[in-house]
Write an enzyme that holds these catalytic residues in place. Structure first.
Site, mmCIF file in Angstrom:
data_model
loop_
_atom_site.group_PDB
_atom_site.id
_atom_site.type_symbol
_atom_site.label_atom_id
_atom_site.label_comp_id
_atom_site.label_asym_id
_atom_site.label_seq_id
_atom_site.Cartn_x
_atom_site.Cartn_y
_atom_site.Cartn_z
ATOM 1 N N CYS A 187 -8.001 12.125 -7.804
ATOM 2 C CA CYS A 187 -6.729 11.432 -7.551
ATOM 3 C C CYS A 187 -5.652 12.289 -6.780
ATOM 4 O O CYS A 187 -4.820 11.710 -6.095
ATOM 5 C CB CYS A 187 -6.030 10.888 -8.718
ATOM 6 S SG CYS A 187 -7.151 9.571 -9.466
ATOM 7 N N ARG A 233 -1.286 6.254 -4.781
ATOM 8 C CA ARG A 233 -2.503 5.902 -5.468
ATOM 9 C C ARG A 233 -2.199 5.892 -7.032
ATOM 10 O O ARG A 233 -2.622 5.169 -7.748
ATOM 11 C CB ARG A 233 -3.672 6.630 -4.874
ATOM 12 C CG ARG A 233 -4.883 6.455 -5.614
ATOM 13 C CD ARG A 233 -5.874 7.606 -5.282
ATOM 14 N NE ARG A 233 -7.112 7.168 -5.564
ATOM 15 C CZ ARG A 233 -8.289 7.797 -5.535
ATOM 16 N NH1 ARG A 233 -8.125 8.997 -5.189
ATOM 17 N NH2 ARG A 233 -9.418 7.331 -5.881
#
Length: 296
Positions: A187, A233
């Site tokens: 991530c 994100r």
């Protein structure tokens, strides 16, 4: 030939070349497509390789124009030997980095042997671009990724807290409502930064801006763009988990958040490129106005 009529080197010549490359690398590509390349951390590999092959196909008429008649380079043979040794070591010892490096080295060596140094000079960017699909040593990635994850976690916490969400942070663990989220390597990792850097360089190569300021400026902006896209994100994943539950955050929508990352990065790249273009145009207009005044 496999890339179309205009890519034929000489009559019948590409067949043994492509056959040899296929015999050598099909097992490697099978392992990649059934292993690392279907994972999130190395999922950019097939995209990078596909874009590099497309660039080679696009520039092949330039190669033919620059290397007719073809001139073989002796330097290709020792480079080919190095590539084959790297492939042998990579396959036998299961070293993914060496296997992928061998693909690039062997392809470059074959080009040198068949077409010479001018061909490699024309195609330098596709081969440079393929370097981005080479995985870095895990120890180096771990050392660099941790501060990046901390920074993304910190930014996510402060951003969502500013919008009134009940969020707190402990290291790289975010607590929002009753849910805890661990910011994983995929991530907010180094590999994402490198992938987005590759995307930016590919865009620059495709656009071919004459302005060095615009090219260098956009290349430098890729780092903050990558960080911003990663923050967005993680924010999206956090909000999905907060509103729809942990199963939604870890399921299909987690993959969708990866798409959000690259779409966001692409939009930011285009926006900054447009801003740089506007600034250059304004500066040129201002300089033209000054020249007119001096001439008057």
């Amino acid at each position: 030939g496999i890339f179309g009529d205009h890519m034929v080197l000489q009559r019948g010549e590409p067949v043994p070349v492509f056959l040899g490359l296929a015999i050598l690398f099909v097992p490697t590509f099978y392992d990649l497509f059934t292993g690392p390349w279907i994972g999130e951390e190395q999922g950019h590999g097939p995209i990078i390789f596909g874009l590099a092959l497309w660039l080679i196909y696009r520039k092949w008429p330039e190669v033919l124009a620059a290397t007719t008649p073809p001139r073989s380079s002796w330097a290709g043979w020792p480079i080919l030997a190095i590539g084959l040794v790297a492939h042998l070591l990579g396959r036998s010892q299961h070293i993914l980095m060496l296997e992928i490096v061998s693909i690039i080295v062997v392809m470059a060596a074959v080009l040198l042997v068949k077409r010479g140094g001018r061909a490699l000079l024309v195609l330098w960017f596709p081969f440079f671009f393929m370097i981005f699909m080479v995985p870095l040593p895990s120890e180096f990635v771990a050392a660099v990724t941790m501060p990046m994850k901390m920074a993304v976690s910190w930014a996510t916490e402060h951003l969502l807290f500013a919008f009134g969400y009940p969020i707190s942070r402990s290291g790289v663990i975010l607590q929002i409502g009753q849910y805890q989220l661990l910011v994983a390597d995929a991530c907010a990792g180094l590999q994402t930064l490198l992938t987005l850097e590759a995307l930016g360089l590919f865009y620059l190569n495709l656009m071919r801006h004459p302005s060095a300021f615009r090219n260098i400026g956009l290349a430098l902006f890729i780092v903050p763009i990558s960080f911003s896209a990663n923050v967005i994100r993680v924010v999206v994943l956090t909000l999905i988990t907060y509103y729809f539950g942990d199963a939604a955050g870890q399921g299909f929508l987690h993959g969708f958040a990866g798409m959000v990352l690259f779409v966001t990065a692409l939009v930011l790249i285009l926006s900054i490129d447009s801003a740089l273009q506007w600034y250059i145009r304004r500066r040129e207009q201002r300089e033209a106005g000054l020249r007119e005044k001096e001439a008057a």
